[in-house]
Design a protein around this motif. Structure first.
Motif, PDB file in Angstrom:
ATOM      1  N   GLU A  51       0.831  -1.205   0.000  1.00  0.00           N
ATOM      2  CA  GLU A  51       0.000   0.000   0.000  1.00  0.00           C
ATOM      3  C   GLU A  51       0.866   1.256   0.000  1.00  0.00           C
ATOM      4  OE1 GLU A  51      -2.450  -0.650   3.400  1.00  0.00           O
ATOM      5  OE2 GLU A  51      -3.931  -1.858   2.311  1.00  0.00           O
ATOM      6  N   HIS A  52       1.967   1.216   0.754  1.00  0.00           N
ATOM      7  CA  HIS A  52       2.902   2.338   0.771  1.00  0.00           C
ATOM      8  C   HIS A  52       3.630   2.450  -0.574  1.00  0.00           C
ATOM      9  CE1 HIS A  52       5.743   5.256   2.340  1.00  0.00           C
ATOM     10  NE2 HIS A  52       6.742   4.508   1.898  1.00  0.00           N
ATOM     11  N   HIS A  53       3.989   1.302  -1.129  1.00  0.00           N
ATOM     12  CA  HIS A  53       4.735   1.253  -2.386  1.00  0.00           C
ATOM     13  C   HIS A  53       3.924   1.849  -3.530  1.00  0.00           C
ATOM     14  CE1 HIS A  53       7.778  -0.101  -5.180  1.00  0.00           C
ATOM     15  NE2 HIS A  53       6.910  -0.837  -5.859  1.00  0.00           N
ATOM     16  N   LYS A  81       1.680   4.102  -3.455  1.00  0.00           N
ATOM     17  CA  LYS A  81       1.603   5.555  -3.335  1.00  0.00           C
ATOM     18  C   LYS A  81       2.844   6.214  -3.929  1.00  0.00           C
ATOM     19  CE  LYS A  81      -1.328   5.498   0.796  1.00  0.00           C
ATOM     20  NZ  LYS A  81      -1.382   5.784   2.252  1.00  0.00           N
ATOM     21  N   GLU A  82       3.976   5.498  -3.859  1.00  0.00           N
ATOM     22  CA  GLU A  82       5.232   6.052  -4.361  1.00  0.00           C
ATOM     23  C   GLU A  82       5.423   5.833  -5.866  1.00  0.00           C
ATOM     24  OE1 GLU A  82       8.288   4.271  -1.962  1.00  0.00           O
ATOM     25  OE2 GLU A  82       8.178   5.893  -0.477  1.00  0.00           O
ATOM     26  N   GLY A  93       2.927   4.211  -8.099  1.00  0.00           N
ATOM     27  CA  GLY A  93       1.722   4.215  -8.924  1.00  0.00           C
ATOM     28  C   GLY A  93       1.181   2.826  -9.225  1.00  0.00           C
ATOM     29  N   THR A  94      -0.039   2.798  -9.759  1.00  0.00           N
ATOM     30  CA  THR A  94      -0.749   1.533  -9.990  1.00  0.00           C
ATOM     31  C   THR A  94      -0.114   0.694 -11.095  1.00  0.00           C
ATOM     32  OG1 THR A  94      -2.273   2.653 -11.497  1.00  0.00           O
ATOM     33  CG2 THR A  94      -2.933   2.504  -9.202  1.00  0.00           C
ATOM     34  N   ARG A 108      -8.924   9.290  -1.535  1.00  0.00           N
ATOM     35  CA  ARG A 108      -7.839   8.994  -2.463  1.00  0.00           C
ATOM     36  C   ARG A 108      -7.399   7.541  -2.261  1.00  0.00           C
ATOM     37  NH1 ARG A 108      -9.186  13.439  -3.250  1.00  0.00           N
ATOM     38  NH2 ARG A 108      -8.015  15.295  -3.815  1.00  0.00           N
ATOM     39  N   ASN A 109      -6.931   6.917  -3.314  1.00  0.00           N
ATOM     40  CA  ASN A 109      -6.389   5.565  -3.232  1.00  0.00           C
ATOM     41  C   ASN A 109      -7.356   4.584  -2.573  1.00  0.00           C
ATOM     42  OD1 ASN A 109      -3.848   6.381  -4.360  1.00  0.00           O
ATOM     43  ND2 ASN A 109      -3.314   7.231  -2.356  1.00  0.00           N
ATOM     44  N   CYS A 110      -8.641   4.848  -2.735  1.00  0.00           N
ATOM     45  CA  CYS A 110      -9.664   3.922  -2.242  1.00  0.00           C
ATOM     46  C   CYS A 110     -10.185   3.099  -3.415  1.00  0.00           C
ATOM     47  CB  CYS A 110     -10.819   4.682  -1.590  1.00  0.00           C
ATOM     48  SG  CYS A 110     -10.395   5.522  -0.057  1.00  0.00           S
ATOM     49  N   GLN A 146     -11.387   4.170  -7.776  1.00  0.00           N
ATOM     50  CA  GLN A 146     -10.636   3.601  -8.883  1.00  0.00           C
ATOM     51  C   GLN A 146     -11.579   3.156 -10.002  1.00  0.00           C
ATOM     52  OE1 GLN A 146      -7.368   3.792  -8.964  1.00  0.00           O
ATOM     53  NE2 GLN A 146      -7.388   4.661  -6.915  1.00  0.00           N
TER      54      GLN A 146
END
Length: 313
Positions: free
Chosen positions: A128-130, A132-133, A135-136, A232-234, A238
């Motif tokens: 999850e942290h990765h 954010k850094e 991208g998908t 965001r990021n939910c 998406q």
């Protein structure tokens, strides 16, 4: 005696919702949504959620049961859907599972087993942290390296599912896609699988028109409300219809570009849906290129009554 179940599948914008309501009224049925995004409150326009008027008095379930910040998994869908099918059957009515999320449909008709899939909370948090850094797209590339088949059927924007596939693969050493094949060879239900399809050009025209209608109905405002709420990021945002407009709000595209991307992504999604249902389900298809006319509807009814003879009584 197996419980009865009618399933209606097909690509987005093909007319599944209308058919579900018509069949429910014909057979004293009740509808269970098989859509992974209609579970979210406040996301009505972008998910083409059935309105009260469209429901026409037919009970609908598994709609508006989550907030946009909540996660929702296929395992939870299965957990909620199975008791509903039993409950509707016990009332002497027919449950109709209506939706275009293929994995959700198969989780019911083939009763996937999810209980044995382990969790790895620490690794999940790292992913999850990765994402954010990096991208998908980069996260999806990670999945493709360890499980190419899973990467084919899990969309890059479905971040939670990509993470889950990586998590399970790491914990078990077995590709997630192989574990997904652990299904019952025989359905637990007396099931009738109906698919709606249409000429590709007409379907794409309907999709483009639907997006234009969504914008007229207030999709931009609906998406902006979610954006302004800090979501965001939910999993919810998406979804096609929201992520494209979030790019516009972030200044990465013009509104015109965002709408065109939304149409393109919707058309691509429809193509993936058709591929999934044709390859992974035993569906009988009916052509709705001319709309759900009387002849097509009667053909569908005759097919159902051939499979479930008691239903016409």
């Amino acid at each position: 005696m197996k419980e009865k179940l009618i399933v209606i599948v097909g690509p987005t914008a093909v007319g599944k919702t209308a058919l579900g309501v018509k069949l429910a009224k014909a057979y004293k049925g009740e509808v269970i949504s098989g859509d992974s995004m209609q579970v979210y409150k406040g996301m009505d326009i972008g998910t083409a959620k059935v309105t009260t008027a469209e429901q026409d008095g037919v009970p609908h379930y598994l709609i508006d049961i989550k907030t946009p910040k909540d996660p929702f998994s296929v395992a939870e869908f299965q957990e909620r859907c199975i008791p509903l099918i039993t409950e509707i059957n016990q009332k002497g009515k027919i449950p109709l599972l209506v939706g275009g999320t293929g994995l959700y449909v198969n989780a019911i008709t083939k009763k996937y087993g999810f209980e044995s899939m382990p969790t790895d909370e620490k690794y999940r948090q790292e992913l999850e942290h990765h994402v954010k850094e990096v991208g998908t797209t980069e996260l999806h590339k990670m999945l493709k390296k360890v499980d190419e088949k899973a990467a084919e059927f899990i969309h890059p924007n479905n971040v939670r599912r990509v993470i889950r596939a990586l998590e399970v693969t790491k914990a078990t050493g077995i590709p997630f896609s192989e574990q997904q094949t652990e299904e019952n060879t025989e359905s637990p239900y007396e099931v009738v699988m109906i698919g709606l399809t249409m000429e590709r050009s007409k379907l794409y025209e309907r999709i483009n028109h639907r997006v234009d209608m969504m914008m007229e109905q207030g999709l931009l405002e609906e998406a902006k409300c979610l954006y302004d709420s800090g979501i965001r990021n939910c999993q919810s945002v998406q979804a096609i219809g929201y992520k494209e407009l979030f790019d516009y709000f972030d200044g990465h595209s013009s509104l015109k570009e965002a709408v065109e991307t939304l149409k393109k992504n919707s058309r691509r999604y429809a193509k993936r849906q058709l591929t999934w249902f044709r390859n992974k389900t035993e569906t009988t298809w009916f052509d709705a290129s001319d709309g759900l006319d009387k002849q097509t509807f009667n053909e569908i009814r005759l097919f159902i009554e051939g499979k479930l003879p008691f239903i016409s009584k």
